[in-house]
Design an enzyme around this catalytic site. Structure first.
Site, short mmCIF file in Angstrom:
data_model
loop_
_atom_site.label_atom_id
_atom_site.label_comp_id
_atom_site.label_asym_id
_atom_site.label_seq_id
_atom_site.Cartn_x
_atom_site.Cartn_y
_atom_site.Cartn_z
N SER A 654 0.81 -1.22 0.00
CA SER A 654 0.00 0.00 0.00
C SER A 654 0.84 1.27 0.00
O SER A 654 0.31 2.35 -0.21
CB SER A 654 -0.95 0.01 1.20
OG SER A 654 -0.22 0.10 2.41
N LYS A 697 -6.51 5.25 7.99
CA LYS A 697 -5.34 6.00 7.54
C LYS A 697 -5.63 7.49 7.47
O LYS A 697 -4.83 8.33 7.93
CB LYS A 697 -4.88 5.47 6.18
CG LYS A 697 -4.30 4.06 6.23
CD LYS A 697 -3.93 3.56 4.84
CE LYS A 697 -3.30 2.17 4.91
NZ LYS A 697 -2.95 1.64 3.58
#
Length: 805
Positions: A654, A697
């Site tokens: 990611s 996030k």
């Protein structure tokens, strides 16, 4: 053209249940089964109705998905369509006590047979004692004893008479009988005998020998007389016993209608009772003969006649549905218990205990698959039982049993049972791959989904599901706004605004905690504020580590910039999972470049902190660079990438787009705005791909920015494919709405680098060049410069060729 950031409407999907017209969940109709699990429930129905061998069921689903309750509920309802399971009893095999006999009886008849046998034992104990103590029995017994005593005395008298005729006397002493010369009715003294003439002494010696021969013959007949006496006594006892036993056995048969196997055993019982009627004249305990090894007769002599009700079922209650929570070998296939006596371990048929397979016979057995395979020998024993269609009680200690233990071998019991195992996907596939018998015995898989679509119809069903849980748990009713908030949170749980979780355990937990908040605030109904309070309380209970990490950043122990610009430096985002709590954490990622051999050094991998997926991401971005820039010259880049202040393992791809942005910044020498954090993976074509944990996030970086002060230039850049996954908390949405925080969704590296640097990436033109001043033009120029430097360096290292003339 500037890339627009997302609007507040893109960050959260609200639920509107106003069309259902309810005020609280009390008004909602309950749901009868799990919603969104039609495919899995169809598999359950198929397995339950299939009667062929091997069509047992493996139920797949995460913990808290409601699969146990759904399957148990369906099977419990279906079991009512079938008769109750048979009763099974173990009884003594009078010919071989070490091999108890298993008898099948109709449901509920096992305890009835046991009561009849116990009554028989009690009646015989009382009646035998009464008869043996009665006047009639004593008279007849004494007559037998007198008759045989007279016969014995008559034999001895005949010897004594013959002795008197020879002037001899028969003397009884401690050693038995002796023959001596007679002197006045008494044995002659030895001195007087020695004084007799020799011819008289010789005649007396001869007569003594003759009489002693007669005495020996008489004494030899005495045991035969005793045998005849005992036979007469037995005949007397047998006659009495037969009359008593016949009456008791007839009473057992009255109204019993025994099956053939039971009828045969009752016949053997009849004869054994007659043969051992004396056992009823002894105390019930402590009569074991020393050295006795018959396991069915110690320490209670009457134990051999008793019945062990092994399994019993109440009539008209349906087929059994058994849940075995601790599937050890003994609890699965049964066990044999022992008792210590005089230094030995003894057992008998009354100490045989049933297992779950016996209790589920004729119905369904539900077991957790992981618990099953964790128990030694249990999995193999289950497979043997299913293949053989019978259960043999076994113990791994049998082979190690010492000679001080007396064991038995109970007869195997035939079974017809549908086994249902519960487990997750990984366990199911592991068993399928590792054990070829698994696919043969568990042909049906019911795969319970953990998500379902979130459309208007499903939201209405979901509201009913929430109402059902509330009513089943006897919680305070939820108002409409509270139900809407629960549904929204269930979308957040699956990280998808278009879907909701089907894990009813998680929903029930939230409802219980919201009910607690309502009770603490004296609310009669649970409102949206109570749900919010429950979520916040859970977060507060779980976020200690998150707070400590945020404090390290705010105190600059961990270096994270949220304003300013820097070359080759970008804020990446990762997600940490601590128990049930997940949170996002920013990490500084830096890149350094110089001329080299075309290698991108992944420092995390070099020190073995990087996992395979992270290494794959680095290799992908290396391929992107080689195929995009200066393709007509060898790649001459030497670059290094690192997660700064990372002291644990790094895995996942990611951050691959983030690392690529850092490299592009370092190559183009274009500074990156540090108020923007980035997440997303990348492929070799430069497309930004979706990642997990997008909400955590964003919120993790937002919390840092908010603590330092929002400027309006800060934000997070995410893959465009993750837009549908956004279910952000209220504080983030409010900041975006006020223009203090921004979120961009990008599809390509070109879009992302323009947002980060403010400089367009620049498309490749028809002549093969990039626009002047663009990021791509500057990167390609730097790559060519590296290639030229490498070429010059190589030429300088090569010695000039020459020759002598």
């Amino acid at each position: 053209m500037p890339i627009p950031d997302l609007s507040v409407d893109d960050l959260y999907r609200h639920t509107d249940l106003s069309g259902l017209g309810f005020k609280t969940t009390k008004e909602l109709e309950p749901v009868e089964t799990l919603i969104g699990q039609d495919r899995a429930l169809e598999a359950v129905r198929f397995a339950a109705r299939m009667r062929s061998r091997g069509y047992n069921l493996f139920v797949i689903g995460p913990k808290g998905s409601g699969k146990h309750a759904a399957v148990r509920g369906y099977l419990s309802d279906r079991s009512q369509q079938f008769p109750a399971g048979d009763d099974w009893v173990y009884v003594n095999d009078f010919k071989d006590p070490h091999r108890p006999i298993a008898l099948r009886l109709p449901a509920g008849k096992g305890p009835d047979l046991n009561r009849r046998i116990e009554k028989l034992i009690g009646d015989l104990t009382a009646s035998v004692a009464a008869v043996l103590e009665g006047e009639d029995y004593r008279t007849r017994r004494e007559a037998i004893d007198r008759d045989f005593a007279k016969q014995n005395e008559a034999m001895l008298e005949s010897v004594a008479k013959a002795a008197r005729e020879k002037d001899l006397v028969l003397v009884r002493n401690d050693q038995g009988f002796a023959v001596a010369p007679e002197d006045g009715g008494k044995p002659m003294a030895q001195e007087k005998f020695n004084a007799l003439p020799s011819d008289r002494r010789d005649r007396l010696q001869k007569d003594i020998g003759d009489i002693q021969g007669l005495l020996r013959d008489a004494l030899h007949k005495a045991p035969l007389l005793e045998r005849d006496r005992q036979k007469a006594v037995r005949a007397l006892n047998d006659g009495i016993a037969r009359s008593l036993v016949d009456e008791e056995i007839a009473e057992i048969h009255d109204g019993l209608s025994p099956p053939p196997e039971l009828k045969s055993w009752l016949k053997d019982l009849h004869q054994d009772l007659i043969d051992r009627i004396h056992l009823f004249a002894q105390p019930a305990e402590g009569q074991q003969t020393p050295g006795q090894t018959d396991p069915a007769s110690a320490p209670d002599p009457q134990r051999r006649f008793r019945v062990n009700v092994f399994v019993t079922n109440r009539p008209n209650t349906g087929a059994p549905v058994i849940i075995e929570d601790h599937p050890t070998l003994g609890r699965l296939v049964g066990r044999i218990e022992y008792r210590a006596q005089m230094g030995s371990m003894l057992t008998d048929f009354t100490l045989v205990q049933p297992g779950a397979l016996h209790r589920a016979n004729g119905g369904y057995l539900l077991i957790d698959a992981l618990k099953l395979i964790q128990q030694p020998f249990a999995w193999d024993a289950l497979k043997r039982a299913l293949y053989n269609g019978s259960v043999t009680i076994e113990s791994p200690q049998d082979a190690a049993t010492t000679t001080l233990a007396v064991s038995i071998q109970p007869a195997a019991i035939p079974i017809s049972v549908k086994v249902v195992l519960f487990g997750d996907q990984r366990l199911y596939h592991t068993l399928a791959a590792a054990d070829p018998d698994f696919a043969d015995l568990f042909k049906v898989a019911a795969d319970f989904d953990d998500i379902m679509e979130r459309d208007d119809a499903h939201e209405a069903l979901y509201a009913r599901l929430i109402g059902t849980i509330q009513q089943n748990e006897t919680l305070r009713p939820l108002d409409r706004k509270a139900v809407e908030r629960v549904i929204e949170h269930c979308s957040r749980l699956v990280e998808d605004s278009a879907r909701v979780t089907t894990r009813v355990g998680l929903i029930a937990d939230l409802l219980r905690e919201a009910d607690y908040q309502a009770r603490e605030h004296s609310h009669t109904t649970v409102g949206r504020a109570d749900v919010e309070a429950a979520l916040e309380a859970y977060r507060r209970r779980s976020d200690r580590i998150e707070r400590r990490m945020r404090e390290q950043i705010l105190t600059e122990t961990m270096l994270i910039d949220t304003d300013g610009n820097a070359v080759g430096q970008v804020n990446g985002l990762s997600v940490l999972q601590i128990g049930g709590h997940a949170f996002g954490r920013p990490t500084r990622i830096t890149a350094r470049v110089r001329p080299g051999t075309g290698r991108v050094v992944d420092i995390e991998r070099e020190v073995e902190l990087g996992g395979p997926l992270h290494s794959k991401g680095v290799l992908i971005l290396q391929g992107y660079l080689a195929a995009t820039y200066a393709t007509d010259v060898p790649t001459s880049l030497q670059a290094s990438l690192v997660f700064e202040q990372s002291y644990g393992g790094v895995d996942g791809d990611s951050a691959s787009s983030t690392e690529l942005y850092a490299l592009l910044s370092a190559l183009s020498e274009a500074p990156i705005h540090q108020g923007i954090a980035v997440t997303g993976s990348v492929n070799q074509m430069g497309d930004v791909q979706a990642i997990g944990g997008v909400n955590e996030k964003i919120e993790g970086f937002f919390d840092i920015c908010e603590a330092r002060g929002l400027t309006g230039d800060q934000g997070v850049m995410i893959p465009a494919a993750n837009t549908r996954h956004l279910m952000l908390k209220q504080a983030v949405r409010d900041a975006v709405k006020a223009g203090k925080f921004r979120i961009w969704a990008v599809s390509s590296i070109a879009e992302g680098i323009e947002i980060l640097t403010g400089v367009p990436a620049g498309p490749r033109r028809a002549d093969g060049s990039f626009p002047d001043g663009s990021i791509n033009a500057r990167v390609e120029a730097r790559m060519r410069a590296f290639a030229d430097a490498r070429r010059r360096f190589s030429a300088a290292e090569t010695p000039e060729s020459g020759g002598a003339g």
